[in-house]
Design an enzyme around this catalytic site. Structure first.
Site, PDB file in Angstrom:
ATOM      1  N   HIS A 215       0.799  -1.228   0.000  1.00 21.39           N
ATOM      2  CA  HIS A 215       0.000   0.000   0.000  1.00 21.39           C
ATOM      3  C   HIS A 215       0.825   1.269   0.000  1.00 21.39           C
ATOM      4  O   HIS A 215       1.888   1.362   0.597  1.00 21.39           O
ATOM      5  CB  HIS A 215      -1.056   0.003   1.107  1.00 21.39           C
ATOM      6  CG  HIS A 215      -0.536   0.108   2.511  1.00 21.39           C
ATOM      7  ND1 HIS A 215      -0.365   1.301   3.147  1.00 21.39           N
ATOM      8  CD2 HIS A 215      -0.191  -0.844   3.411  1.00 21.39           C
ATOM      9  CE1 HIS A 215       0.065   1.088   4.386  1.00 21.39           C
ATOM     10  NE2 HIS A 215       0.183  -0.205   4.570  1.00 21.39           N
ATOM     11  N   ASP A 231       5.752   1.303   7.014  1.00 20.83           N
ATOM     12  CA  ASP A 231       4.326   1.025   6.738  1.00 20.83           C
ATOM     13  C   ASP A 231       3.779   2.078   5.786  1.00 20.83           C
ATOM     14  O   ASP A 231       3.252   3.093   6.222  1.00 20.83           O
ATOM     15  CB  ASP A 231       3.564   1.011   8.071  1.00 20.83           C
ATOM     16  CG  ASP A 231       2.115   0.608   7.917  1.00 20.83           C
ATOM     17  OD1 ASP A 231       1.720   0.158   6.835  1.00 20.83           O
ATOM     18  OD2 ASP A 231       1.365   0.773   8.899  1.00 20.83           O
ATOM     19  N   GLU A 265      -5.278   1.931   2.072  1.00 12.76           N
ATOM     20  CA  GLU A 265      -5.272   0.696   2.880  1.00 12.76           C
ATOM     21  C   GLU A 265      -5.563   0.993   4.338  1.00 12.76           C
ATOM     22  O   GLU A 265      -6.297   0.279   5.014  1.00 12.76           O
ATOM     23  CB  GLU A 265      -3.905  -0.004   2.748  1.00 12.76           C
ATOM     24  CG  GLU A 265      -3.840  -1.376   3.428  1.00 12.76           C
ATOM     25  CD  GLU A 265      -3.359  -1.332   4.877  1.00 12.76           C
ATOM     26  OE1 GLU A 265      -3.329  -2.385   5.526  1.00 12.76           O
ATOM     27  OE2 GLU A 265      -3.017  -0.237   5.366  1.00 12.76           O
ATOM     28  N   GLU A 266      -4.957   2.094   4.818  1.00 16.53           N
ATOM     29  CA  GLU A 266      -4.993   2.396   6.257  1.00 16.53           C
ATOM     30  C   GLU A 266      -6.385   2.746   6.774  1.00 16.53           C
ATOM     31  O   GLU A 266      -6.594   2.858   7.980  1.00 16.53           O
ATOM     32  CB  GLU A 266      -4.035   3.567   6.558  1.00 16.53           C
ATOM     33  CG  GLU A 266      -2.574   3.317   6.212  1.00 16.53           C
ATOM     34  CD  GLU A 266      -1.877   2.373   7.183  1.00 16.53           C
ATOM     35  OE1 GLU A 266      -2.560   1.748   8.014  1.00 16.53           O
ATOM     36  OE2 GLU A 266      -0.638   2.275   7.106  1.00 16.53           O
ATOM     37  N   ASP A 293       3.714  -5.722   3.043  1.00 15.72           N
ATOM     38  CA  ASP A 293       3.353  -4.598   3.916  1.00 15.72           C
ATOM     39  C   ASP A 293       4.208  -4.699   5.174  1.00 15.72           C
ATOM     40  O   ASP A 293       3.979  -5.580   6.010  1.00 15.72           O
ATOM     41  CB  ASP A 293       1.854  -4.660   4.259  1.00 15.72           C
ATOM     42  CG  ASP A 293       1.404  -3.445   5.074  1.00 15.72           C
ATOM     43  OD1 ASP A 293       2.250  -2.573   5.388  1.00 15.72           O
ATOM     44  OD2 ASP A 293       0.206  -3.375   5.400  1.00 15.72           O
ATOM     45  N   HIS A 370       2.388   4.089  12.169  1.00 12.46           N
ATOM     46  CA  HIS A 370       1.249   5.007  12.403  1.00 12.46           C
ATOM     47  C   HIS A 370       1.640   6.181  13.299  1.00 12.46           C
ATOM     48  O   HIS A 370       0.769   6.815  13.893  1.00 12.46           O
ATOM     49  CB  HIS A 370       0.022   4.269  12.964  1.00 12.46           C
ATOM     50  CG  HIS A 370      -0.478   3.155  12.091  1.00 12.46           C
ATOM     51  ND1 HIS A 370      -1.573   2.375  12.416  1.00 12.46           N
ATOM     52  CD2 HIS A 370      -0.029   2.689  10.892  1.00 12.46           C
ATOM     53  CE1 HIS A 370      -1.773   1.478  11.450  1.00 12.46           C
ATOM     54  NE2 HIS A 370      -0.843   1.652  10.527  1.00 12.46           N
TER      55      HIS A 370
END
Ligand code: BES
Ligand code: ZN
Length: 406
Positions: A215, A231, A265-266, A293, A370
């Protein structure tokens, strides 16, 4: 049995001319052809018997389904039975003609057989040519480029810009002579960030498609910068290196190969969900999907790669274990996400064989994702770990799509 036209019970009740059970039909009681699952036949006989009707005889009885000639006035009792006993909302099909009824007994034909592929390891020359041309610096370069955007959030300008610069990077790898290769954006109607797809059309088995993806978007759960170096700039960078060497070494796959950087995606696997549905709806025969990922954080000292065993395909996972043992020669283990944690789950949900080799076990994976600290610095400013996943992806492509390289 192929249920061509299920008639909702309510509709059928209203269109059935007056009910024979309660009185005489107003319209002449026509005969119709009725097909149903074999399991419904005995209960129907019982029900008709208790209504004092003649027990129907099957015109055709197959293992899975049977066909009857019934009076229209009998359908409402049949519908009620189906609803009460099987909780099916019609559960049978009525046809005006014998031919139409017979057709409903045939198994569904239209959809091409999907996911049928045999896993073999017999293309070592191509695997080694591709793997041997890969470098850590190139993987690092892509991570640096993508994590340079303050965010790649799916609704942000950075998210759109990152898609366009990846598109340009991939286009830059493709020699003009490669008319079998196209690079394009897959636009999503509900948000700004597109997905990016590079397709190499297969030489001899073009209708069979191998997908490698990761992603493109990033997120910061507390709203600040979202470099998303691990990520998932890392996963995109890992397979971008496969694209680079595939073009540099004139790789010509037998099967079609599609590389995909998914948007959004997130926020619920939204980009891949649309793309997987697109492939399903267009009956595109996707024989395998590899998701990358998080590939650049070496959280485990004992295993370099963990295969996620939930929401993935067991047979393809075995194939990957063999590829890793044979070609990449790094220690591996299994792990689980416990939920559909990345885009592989979108494909898996549509019935396609998907796998995700992951940077570590779940418990030892990157703790900075994140956040604004998901940077290359947290992976010692190198892409050594992500390069291993480039090699896994190269082996996967060369052994699933087959083909040659120089
Ligand atoms: N890369 C993560 C998934 C992940 C996180 C895997 C930690 C293993 C360890 C992915 O980008 C992500 O954040 N996925 C979402 C999925 C959700 C939006 C359906 C998640 O895990 O919350
Ligand atoms: Zn994430």
């Amino acid at each position: 049995m192929r249920l061509k036209s299920l008639i909702p019970v309510a509709m059928m009740l209203s269109t059935t001319p007056a009910l024979a059970e309660k009185g005489k039909p107003e319209a002449p009681d026509r005969e119709v052809w009725v097909t149903m699952g074999a399991d419904a036949v005995a209960p129907m006989r019982e029900s008709f018997k208790s209504a004092g009707w003649e027990e129907p005889t099957a015109v055709v009885a197959k293992e899975q389904a049977a066909m009857f000639r019934l009076r229209e006035s009998q359908l409402s009792r049949l519908a009620t039975l189906m609803h009460e006993k099987f909780n099916r909302c019609a559960g049978f099909i009525t046809s005006e003609t014998r031919e139409e009824a017979l057709a409903t007994l045939e198994p569904a034909l239209a959809v091409a057989p999907q996911n049928l592929v045999t896993y073999t390891l017999n293309n070592a020359t191509t695997v080694n040519t591709l793997m041997g041309a890969m470098t850590e610096a190139n993987v690092r370069g892509t991570i640096t480029m993508l994590s340079g955007y303050s965010t790649r959030y799916y609704t942000s300008q950075g998210g759109v810009d990152a898609a366009n610069s990846l598109l340009a990077k991939w286009k830059g790898y493709v020699p003009a002579a490669r008319t079998d290769v196209k690079v394009e954006l897959f636009r999503h109607t509900a948000w700004a960030q597109p997905s990016v797809i590079l397709t190499i059309t297969g030489t001899t088995l073009a209708s069979e498609v191998v997908v490698v993806g990761g992603h493109l978007d990033s997120i910061n759960s507390s709203g600040g910068n979202a470099p998303g170096a691990d990520d998932d700039a890392s996963g995109v960078a890992s397979f971008t290196e496969v694209i680079r060497v595939a073009m540099a070494r004139n790789y010509r796959p037998q099967r079609t190969v599609k590389f995909m950087a998914y948007a959004a995606e997130e926020v619920g696997l939204r980009g891949s969900k649309e793309i997987a549905a697109y492939h399903k709806n267009n009956a595109i025969n996707v024989v395998g999907v590899l998701q990358l990922d998080m590939t650049n954080y070496k959280g485990s000292t004992t295993a370099d790669v963990a295969l996620i065993t939930d929401n993935t395909n067991a047979a393809q996972n075995t194939f990957l274990r063999n590829l890793i043992t044979t070609y990449v020669k790094i220690p591996q283990t299994n792990s689980t996400c416990g939920y559909g944690c990345s885009d592989h789950a979108s494909w898996n949900a549509q019935g396609f064989a998907a796998s995700i080799p992951f940077e570590a076990t779940l418990s030892t994976s990157n703790p900075y994702i994140h956040t604004a600290n998901d940077t290359l610095a947290r992976s010692a400013n190198n892409a050594n770990h992500a390069l291993k996943f480039s090699k896994i992806a190269a082996a996967y492509v060369a052994e699933l799509a087959k083909g040659t390289a120089q």
